[in-house]
Design a protein around this motif. Structure first.
Motif, short mmCIF file in Angstrom:
data_model
loop_
_atom_site.label_atom_id
_atom_site.label_comp_id
_atom_site.label_asym_id
_atom_site.label_seq_id
_atom_site.Cartn_x
_atom_site.Cartn_y
_atom_site.Cartn_z
N ASP A 218 -2.88 13.71 8.64
CA ASP A 218 -3.92 13.71 7.62
C ASP A 218 -4.00 12.39 6.87
N ALA A 219 -2.89 11.65 6.80
CA ALA A 219 -2.89 10.38 6.08
C ALA A 219 -3.46 9.24 6.91
N LEU A 220 -3.59 9.43 8.23
CA LEU A 220 -4.00 8.35 9.12
C LEU A 220 -5.34 8.58 9.80
N VAL A 221 -5.79 9.83 9.89
CA VAL A 221 -6.96 10.15 10.71
C VAL A 221 -8.25 9.65 10.08
N PRO A 238 0.83 2.30 15.56
CA PRO A 238 0.57 1.84 14.19
C PRO A 238 0.81 0.34 14.02
N THR A 239 0.00 -0.25 13.19
CA THR A 239 0.23 -1.61 12.71
C THR A 239 1.22 -1.54 11.55
N PRO A 240 1.66 -2.71 11.03
CA PRO A 240 2.49 -2.66 9.82
C PRO A 240 1.85 -1.86 8.70
N ALA A 241 0.52 -1.92 8.57
CA ALA A 241 -0.16 -1.14 7.54
C ALA A 241 -0.04 0.35 7.81
N GLY A 242 -0.07 0.73 9.09
CA GLY A 242 0.10 2.14 9.44
C GLY A 242 1.50 2.63 9.12
N TYR A 243 2.50 1.83 9.48
CA TYR A 243 3.88 2.22 9.16
C TYR A 243 4.11 2.27 7.65
N ALA A 244 3.43 1.42 6.91
CA ALA A 244 3.58 1.43 5.45
C ALA A 244 3.10 2.75 4.86
N ILE A 245 2.12 3.38 5.48
CA ILE A 245 1.67 4.70 5.04
C ILE A 245 2.66 5.77 5.48
#
Length: 267
Positions: A218-221, A238-245
């Motif tokens: 839900d946080a990424l879709v 994930p990018t670094p921004a994705g992993y940060a979430i």
């Protein structure tokens, strides 16, 4: 593991919305290299398949690191992050960090399916004596990386890993599969709906077993059922921004799991 191992070009099928003909079937959710005529494979593809067959679950990947890993210190809550390339790249890909200062261990292997992970679960999870395990898997099953995997087969592998962990007193955290609308190495499978269905099952199963459900989805879709390019440049990883979430969500789930009643109390 290089993505070309699983990638073969497939022609896109364009169907008119007003066509009265029956829709043409899409590609099978099986690694195309497994069904390609042998004569069409090049030497690199053959070598890669031979390497895979020589150690199918990749028990050799972490064997030396596991042997060197000291037991958890008294009072230390070791956590194993267990999964495929999404876990494997966490803290190893440029620009990413993996929970600095935390006694967390990365045991991800790129390209793996839940079947492979089940085989190495005792070596790479239980024998490391963690307090908890974060299992993030299933997308490569849907992509057909190690052959056809039905929903029931995937669910059975999650059931087995959960049972093994809980029998050893390890708290189980089942992470949602990350959203995607296509796999670059096996395009055309339209996985978004299958991912939603698997995540719904994972959430329900976690509740039934007294495990913790970790909702990355839900946080990424995005509105299309995938991830925006700033969160996953290829739509999957994930990018670094994705992993940060993802990182604070994972930490919250770990805190929740460690505060829960003893593992194995679920029914």
């Amino acid at each position: 593991m290089k993505c070309w191992l699983f990638a073969l070009p497939l022609a896109a099928l364009a169907l008119s919305s007003c066509s009265t003909s029956a829709p043409r079937p899409g590609p099978e959710p099986i690694n195309p290299l497994y069904t390609a005529p042998p004569a069409t494979l090049d030497s690199e593809q053959i070598a890669a398949l031979q390497q895979q067959l020589s150690d199918w679950p990749q028990l050799g990947r972490y064997r030396e690191e596991n042997a060197k890993l000291a037991p958890p210190a008294p009072g230390e809550h070791r956590v194993v992050f267990y999964g495929d390339s999404i876990t494997d790249a966490w803290g190893r890909a440029a620009g990413t960090t993996f929970f600095p200062g935390k006694p967390y261990v990365n045991r991800g292997i790129s390209g793996q399916t839940t079947a492979q992970m089940l085989v190495r679960f005792r070596q790479d999870v239980i024998d490391l004596r963690p307090a908890a395990v974060v299992i993030l898997a299933g997308t490569n099953d849907i992509a057909g990386n190690t052959g056809l995997a039905t929903p029931e087969m995937i669910e059975d592998n999650f059931r087995s890993m959960t049972a093994l962990a809980q029998s050893a007193g390890i708290r189980v955290i089942l992470a949602s599969v990350l959203p995607t609308t296509d796999y670059p190495w096996h395009p055309g499978l339209q996985p978004a709906g299958k991912i939603r269905a698997l995540n719904a099952w994972l959430k329900s199963y976690a509740a039934s077993r007294g495990a913790t459900y970790l909702d990355y989805y839900d946080a990424l879709v995005n509105a299309q059922g995938g991830m925006d390019t700033q969160l996953a440049s290829d739509g999957v990883h994930p990018t670094p921004a994705g992993y940060a979430i993802m990182a604070p969500l994972a930490q919250q789930a770990i805190d929740q799991a460690l505060a829960a009643p003893d593992a194995g109390q679920g029914k």
